[in-house]
Design a protein around this motif. Structure first.
Motif, mmCIF file in Angstrom:
data_model
loop_
_atom_site.group_PDB
_atom_site.id
_atom_site.type_symbol
_atom_site.label_atom_id
_atom_site.label_comp_id
_atom_site.label_asym_id
_atom_site.label_seq_id
_atom_site.Cartn_x
_atom_site.Cartn_y
_atom_site.Cartn_z
ATOM 1 N N MET A 1 0.847 -1.196 0.000
ATOM 2 C CA MET A 1 0.000 0.000 0.000
ATOM 3 C C MET A 1 0.880 1.243 0.000
ATOM 4 S SD MET A 1 -2.935 -0.767 2.714
ATOM 5 C CE MET A 1 -2.045 -2.136 3.425
ATOM 6 N N ASP A 2 0.564 2.182 -0.832
ATOM 7 C CA ASP A 2 1.388 3.393 -0.803
ATOM 8 C C ASP A 2 0.651 4.497 -0.029
ATOM 9 O OD1 ASP A 2 -0.469 4.599 -2.465
ATOM 10 O OD2 ASP A 2 0.677 4.198 -4.279
ATOM 11 N N ARG A 3 1.297 5.634 0.064
ATOM 12 C CA ARG A 3 0.771 6.699 0.906
ATOM 13 C C ARG A 3 -0.575 7.227 0.406
ATOM 14 N NH1 ARG A 3 5.103 11.184 2.147
ATOM 15 N NH2 ARG A 3 6.254 9.321 2.747
ATOM 16 N N ILE A 4 -0.706 7.292 -0.924
ATOM 17 C CA ILE A 4 -1.953 7.818 -1.489
ATOM 18 C C ILE A 4 -3.114 6.870 -1.201
ATOM 19 C CG2 ILE A 4 -3.132 8.477 -3.642
ATOM 20 C CD1 ILE A 4 -0.171 9.093 -4.663
ATOM 21 N N GLU A 5 -2.828 5.567 -1.295
ATOM 22 C CA GLU A 5 -3.868 4.579 -1.017
ATOM 23 C C GLU A 5 -4.307 4.652 0.446
ATOM 24 O OE1 GLU A 5 -2.496 1.285 -4.341
ATOM 25 O OE2 GLU A 5 -1.698 1.150 -2.316
ATOM 26 N N LEU A 6 -3.342 4.799 1.337
ATOM 27 C CA LEU A 6 -3.672 4.913 2.758
ATOM 28 C C LEU A 6 -4.490 6.163 3.026
ATOM 29 C CD1 LEU A 6 -0.553 3.938 4.873
ATOM 30 C CD2 LEU A 6 -2.810 2.891 4.870
ATOM 31 N N GLN A 7 -4.115 7.231 2.334
ATOM 32 C CA GLN A 7 -4.839 8.488 2.494
ATOM 33 C C GLN A 7 -6.300 8.316 2.092
ATOM 34 O OE1 GLN A 7 -3.571 10.850 4.127
ATOM 35 N NE2 GLN A 7 -5.378 12.157 3.938
ATOM 36 N N LYS A 8 -6.522 7.563 1.006
ATOM 37 C CA LYS A 8 -7.893 7.309 0.554
ATOM 38 C C LYS A 8 -8.697 6.607 1.636
ATOM 39 C CE LYS A 8 -7.302 6.528 -4.403
ATOM 40 N NZ LYS A 8 -7.290 5.423 -5.358
ATOM 41 N N LEU A 9 -8.063 5.639 2.297
ATOM 42 C CA LEU A 9 -8.762 4.896 3.353
ATOM 43 C C LEU A 9 -9.045 5.801 4.547
ATOM 44 C CD1 LEU A 9 -6.807 1.512 3.306
ATOM 45 C CD2 LEU A 9 -8.948 2.072 2.150
ATOM 46 N N ARG A 10 -8.081 6.674 4.859
ATOM 47 C CA ARG A 10 -8.268 7.575 6.005
ATOM 48 C C ARG A 10 -9.358 8.604 5.728
ATOM 49 N NH1 ARG A 10 -2.215 7.248 7.017
ATOM 50 N NH2 ARG A 10 -2.175 5.741 8.729
ATOM 51 N N GLU A 11 -9.629 8.839 4.437
ATOM 52 C CA GLU A 11 -10.647 9.833 4.084
ATOM 53 C C GLU A 11 -12.035 9.237 3.910
ATOM 54 O OE1 GLU A 11 -8.978 11.708 0.660
ATOM 55 O OE2 GLU A 11 -7.563 12.882 1.844
ATOM 56 N N LEU A 12 -12.154 7.915 4.045
ATOM 57 C CA LEU A 12 -13.490 7.314 3.950
ATOM 58 C C LEU A 12 -14.338 7.893 5.081
ATOM 59 C CD1 LEU A 12 -12.496 3.610 3.269
ATOM 60 C CD2 LEU A 12 -13.611 5.164 1.664
ATOM 61 N N PRO A 13 -15.533 8.385 4.768
ATOM 62 C CA PRO A 13 -16.329 9.051 5.808
ATOM 63 C C PRO A 13 -16.540 8.137 7.027
ATOM 64 C CG PRO A 13 -17.329 9.331 3.651
ATOM 65 C CD PRO A 13 -16.201 8.361 3.473
ATOM 66 N N ILE A 14 -16.122 8.632 8.188
ATOM 67 C CA ILE A 14 -16.092 7.819 9.408
ATOM 68 C C ILE A 14 -17.474 7.266 9.778
ATOM 69 C CG2 ILE A 14 -16.245 9.875 10.921
ATOM 70 C CD1 ILE A 14 -13.986 7.102 11.961
ATOM 71 N N GLU A 15 -18.522 8.058 9.574
ATOM 72 C CA GLU A 15 -19.853 7.567 9.954
ATOM 73 C C GLU A 15 -20.306 6.455 9.016
ATOM 74 O OE1 GLU A 15 -22.525 10.893 10.404
ATOM 75 O OE2 GLU A 15 -21.424 11.632 12.153
ATOM 76 N N GLY A 16 -19.944 6.572 7.761
ATOM 77 C CA GLY A 16 -20.265 5.519 6.799
ATOM 78 C C GLY A 16 -19.531 4.224 7.154
ATOM 79 N N VAL A 17 -18.268 4.365 7.566
ATOM 80 C CA VAL A 17 -17.478 3.194 7.965
ATOM 81 C C VAL A 17 -18.132 2.527 9.180
ATOM 82 C CG1 VAL A 17 -15.256 2.452 8.911
ATOM 83 C CG2 VAL A 17 -15.318 4.050 6.991
ATOM 84 N N ALA A 18 -18.547 3.355 10.143
ATOM 85 C CA ALA A 18 -19.198 2.820 11.352
ATOM 86 C C ALA A 18 -20.457 2.045 10.970
ATOM 87 C CB ALA A 18 -19.546 3.961 12.312
ATOM 88 N N GLU A 19 -21.219 2.593 10.016
ATOM 89 C CA GLU A 19 -22.452 1.906 9.610
ATOM 90 C C GLU A 19 -22.146 0.609 8.878
ATOM 91 O OE1 GLU A 19 -24.834 4.939 7.702
ATOM 92 O OE2 GLU A 19 -25.872 5.186 9.625
ATOM 93 N N ARG A 20 -21.088 0.619 8.068
ATOM 94 C CA ARG A 20 -20.701 -0.632 7.398
ATOM 95 C C ARG A 20 -20.299 -1.689 8.421
ATOM 96 N NH1 ARG A 20 -20.173 -0.327 1.365
ATOM 97 N NH2 ARG A 20 -22.170 0.711 1.202
ATOM 98 N N LEU A 21 -19.815 -1.238 9.572
ATOM 99 C CA LEU A 21 -19.447 -2.186 10.632
ATOM 100 C C LEU A 21 -20.684 -2.688 11.374
ATOM 101 C CD1 LEU A 21 -16.304 -0.366 12.094
ATOM 102 C CD2 LEU A 21 -16.306 -2.620 11.042
ATOM 103 N N GLY A 22 -21.813 -2.030 11.136
ATOM 104 C CA GLY A 22 -23.050 -2.468 11.789
ATOM 105 C C GLY A 22 -23.478 -1.595 12.951
ATOM 106 N N LEU A 23 -22.778 -0.477 13.149
ATOM 107 C CA LEU A 23 -23.167 0.432 14.234
ATOM 108 C C LEU A 23 -24.295 1.342 13.737
ATOM 109 C CD1 LEU A 23 -19.546 1.377 15.347
ATOM 110 C CD2 LEU A 23 -21.095 -0.223 16.482
ATOM 111 N N THR A 24 -25.164 1.741 14.635
ATOM 112 C CA THR A 24 -26.265 2.630 14.256
ATOM 113 C C THR A 24 -25.916 4.055 14.645
ATOM 114 O OG1 THR A 24 -27.749 0.808 14.700
ATOM 115 C CG2 THR A 24 -28.755 2.977 14.447
ATOM 116 N N VAL A 25 -25.699 4.891 13.636
ATOM 117 C CA VAL A 25 -25.278 6.267 13.901
ATOM 118 C C VAL A 25 -26.484 7.196 13.834
ATOM 119 C CG1 VAL A 25 -23.773 8.143 13.144
ATOM 120 C CG2 VAL A 25 -23.029 5.774 12.858
ATOM 121 N N LYS A 26 -26.678 7.970 14.912
ATOM 122 C CA LYS A 26 -27.755 8.969 14.909
ATOM 123 C C LYS A 26 -27.213 10.275 15.451
ATOM 124 C CE LYS A 26 -32.136 6.569 15.111
ATOM 125 N NZ LYS A 26 -32.558 5.498 16.002
#
Ligand SMILES: [Zn+2]
Length: 304
Positions: A1-26
């Motif tokens: 993985m290079d730096r740009i790829e890692l940056q892309k992952l770090r920029e994934l919207p945190i609430e969306g990531v939480a929901e993909r994990l199955g958490l309910t965000v309100k």
């Protein structure tokens, strides 16, 4: 993985990531999964793309959240995130000694799709689990193979409108195994199932789905559909391509967004480029169209 790829992952919207994990965000909060929480102590800071629990002190960004929640190491957490959001990351051992500027060599792969072959694992996945129509599997020219470690893969070809091979997506058929997807060098996996555009008649409906699986379910349900690879990272270029390809056709375009925040956001992003895009709502309890399709097929099977 290079730096740009890692940056892309770090920029994934945190609430969306939480929901993909199955958490309910309100309201930018959720129950903290890291302690016995009853009051939604974990809050998200959208501007910084971080989370923090005010009780147990757990905090970090999208990668930390996945590592902690799924108990994965850094590398596996990155692969999980990349797979869930269709971010293409290179695996050092896959690309060793290769030149990133090399373009996709379709002639090396075309023959695999001329005589598709489905392993037992592929049949189980496509027919038992996803309950797809064999005609769809054959139209999509899905095939399978085993790598040197005997890992079974489903091989998904991407074609342009004239059935010219432009990319390949490999899907790991072992449940939960990482990486879930692999792409041969230079593969352009942008819009999936473009040849279907040639079959559209005036007045017909075309659906846009998120990912190939939903596209196969749509096709198996008797609809015409194309797929875009990612809800979280829709490229303007891909959306423009859909507009360019469909503007001359007299068709309606519809979508059943996934029932989560990234799904709805994807709909809105596409709607900016395709103002007439119609929103269809999945019945409650279905996370995406594949889920819905499988539930209908199971009911049909139960009743006769
Ligand atoms: Zn906590």
């Amino acid at each position: 993985m290079d730096r740009i790829e890692l940056q892309k992952l770090r920029e994934l919207p945190i609430e969306g990531v939480a929901e993909r994990l199955g958490l309910t965000v309100k309201h930018h909060k959720c129950l903290c999964p890291f302690h016995n929480d009853h009051h939604a102590s974990l809050s998200f800071k959208v501007s910084k793309n971080t989370y923090r629990c005010f009780v147990c002190g757990a905090s970090g960004g999208p990668i930390d959240l996945v590592m902690r929640y799924l108990n994965k190491d850094f590398r596996d957490a990155c692969h999980w995130l990349a797979d869930e959001h269709n971010v293409i990351i290179s695996d050092k051992k896959d690309t060793k000694g290769s030149d990133p500027s090399v373009s996709f060599d379709a002639s090396r792969y075309e023959r695999f799709f001329e005589r598709p072959w489905l392993s037992d694992e592929a049949r189980r996945f496509l027919y038992d689990e996803r309950m797809l129509d064999p005609r769809v599997v054959s139209w999509c020219r899905l095939t399978s193979w085993r790598d040197r470690q005997q890992v079974p893969w489903l091989q998904i070809p991407y074609y342009d409108r004239d059935f010219k091979l432009i990319g390949i997506q490999n899907r790991n058929l072992i449940k939960g195994a990482l990486p879930r997807f692999r792409f041969p060098q230079g593969s352009e996996c942008t819009i999936y199932n473009l040849p279907v555009l040639n079959l559209l008649k005036p007045g017909e409906k075309l659906f846009i789905t998120e990912g190939c699986s939903d596209c196969w379910a749509m096709l198996s349900a008797g609809h015409k559909a194309i797929a875009i690879p990612s809800a979280t990272l829709l490229k303007r270029k891909d959306a423009e391509l859909i507009r360019a390809l469909t503007s001359a056709l007299q068709i309606t375009i519809g979508m059943y967004p996934d029932c989560d925040e990234p799904g709805e956001r994807l709909f809105l992003q596409l709607k900016e480029v395709l103002p007439n895009l119609v929103h269809y709502q999945l019945p409650p309890g279905n996370k995406d169209f594949s889920d819905y399709y499988v539930s209908i097929k199971r009911k049909e099977a139960d009743h006769g």
